[in-house]
Design an enzyme around this catalytic site. Structure first.
Site, PDB file in Angstrom:
ATOM      1  N   ASN A   1       4.699   1.183  -0.461  1.00 42.02           N
ATOM      2  CA  ASN A   1       5.849   1.054  -1.355  1.00 42.02           C
ATOM      3  C   ASN A   1       5.729  -0.160  -2.252  1.00 42.02           C
ATOM      4  OD1 ASN A   1       7.574   3.263  -0.398  1.00 42.02           O
ATOM      5  ND2 ASN A   1       7.734   2.088   1.487  1.00 42.02           N
TER       6      ASN A   1
ATOM      7  N   THR B   1       8.339  -2.867  -3.707  1.00 40.35           N
ATOM      8  CA  THR B   1       9.703  -3.346  -3.521  1.00 40.35           C
ATOM      9  C   THR B   1      10.028  -4.347  -4.615  1.00 40.35           C
ATOM     10  OG1 THR B   1       9.415  -3.116  -1.129  1.00 40.35           O
ATOM     11  CG2 THR B   1      11.335  -4.355  -1.883  1.00 40.35           C
TER      12      THR B   1
ATOM     13  N   ASN C   1       0.812  -1.221   0.000  1.00 37.86           N
ATOM     14  CA  ASN C   1       0.000   0.000   0.000  1.00 37.86           C
ATOM     15  C   ASN C   1       0.839   1.262   0.000  1.00 37.86           C
ATOM     16  OD1 ASN C   1      -2.871  -0.944   0.255  1.00 37.86           O
ATOM     17  ND2 ASN C   1      -1.971  -2.041   1.975  1.00 37.86           N
TER      18      ASN C   1
ATOM     19  N   ASP D   1       0.521 -10.800  -0.122  1.00 43.67           N
ATOM     20  CA  ASP D   1       1.758 -10.556   0.627  1.00 43.67           C
ATOM     21  C   ASP D   1       1.841 -11.457   1.859  1.00 43.67           C
ATOM     22  OD1 ASP D   1      -0.426  -9.192   1.746  1.00 43.67           O
ATOM     23  OD2 ASP D   1       0.812  -7.560   2.520  1.00 43.67           O
TER      24      ASP D   1
ATOM     25  N   GLY E   1      -4.410 -11.589   1.897  1.00 46.82           N
ATOM     26  CA  GLY E   1      -3.618 -10.852   0.935  1.00 46.82           C
ATOM     27  C   GLY E   1      -2.455 -11.675   0.415  1.00 46.82           C
TER      28      GLY E   1
END
Length: 257
Positions: free
Chosen positions: A11, A13, A9, A109, A107
């Site tokens: 950054n 990477t 949300n 991630d 999610g």
């Protein structure tokens, strides 16, 4: 070379792996207004700072929690790198079983972190990501994602503190020497950081108590994870590259599959 991308949300990477070795990592802000050309050119320019040519990239894998930018990002990768990226989502081979009511709610991630925490450090394990939100995920000994807890991240709490009050200033987030603060700045730092430490210790212990699993490892990642992990014995390992490593692991599972 493999390009792995974690779209968060706050950054984005990026990491570049040659085999199992990370050759470099980069960060860019997550902006919804970038075009595919802006993404493609920006990523290619990042590569050049490390002497990497776009043609060196053999494949791409992405985990994202920001759906709105995915069309532009994937289009930029296809246009400038010539690769159709793997997108981590429902149906992706991960090796982790999701044992919750609606697995699609987890999610990407968190799934990636769970894979990395479990495969690199073993289970049972609690994986904590100190990102925009702070998440605590329990992965059992047999590789089952058994439970997840979500709380506001440290930066969200800090933003609320100075944006929703008339006289409190914006401050650097760091741990003061003592919780016995004697000025406004250190009092805010104490409340934010020691509050997050206390939350971490309580939630970790509560997970142990309610799950009945006492021999849990605790692995942390995320931008502010180092600050918290250095301040508590409840965290065993801090790995700032956990998500990038997890993406590499999932990529090889997908390719083998």
């Amino acid at each position: 070379m493999l390009l792995v991308i974690d779209v968060g949300n706050t950054n984005i990477t990026l990491g570049i792996f040659r085999g199992d070795e990370l050759q470099g990592s980069f960060r860019m802000t997550t902006k919804l207004s970038r075009t595919s050309d802006e993404f493609g050119i920006f990523i290619c320019n990042l590569f050049k700072t490390r002497g990497i040519e776009p043609s060196d990239i053999e494949d791409v894998i992405i985990a994202s929690v920001v759906p709105k930018i995915m069309y532009s990002l994937t289009s930029g990768i296809i246009k400038y790198l010539g690769k159709n990226p793997i997108i981590v989502g429902a149906g992706t081979k991960t090796g982790i079983k999701i044992n919750i009511a609606n697995p699609k709610e987890i999610g990407a991630d968190r799934v990636v972190d769970a894979v990395a925490g479990y495969e690199l450090y073993g289970g049972p394990v609690i994986v904590i990501d100190f990102g925009t939100a702070t998440t605590y995920d329990l992965i059992t000994e047999d590789g089952t994602f058994a439970a997840g807890i979500t709380s506001p991240g440290l930066q969200i709490c800090a933003n609320a503190l100075w944006n929703e009050t008339a006289r409190l200033p914006e401050i650097e987030i760091r741990r003061p020497e003592s919780i016995l603060a004697k000025d406004t700045v250190s009092s805010m730092q104490a409340g934010l950081v020691y509050g997050c430490i206390g939350q971490t210790e309580y939630i970790v212990e509560r997970i142990r108590k309610e799950s009945g699993i006492r021999n849990l490892k605790v692995v942390a990642t995320g931008g502010l994870g180092k600050l918290i992990s250095e301040s508590t014995d409840s965290i065993d390992i801090y790995d700032p590259l956990l998500t990038l490593k997890g993406l590499r692991l999932i990529y090889h599972k997908c390719r083998k599959g």
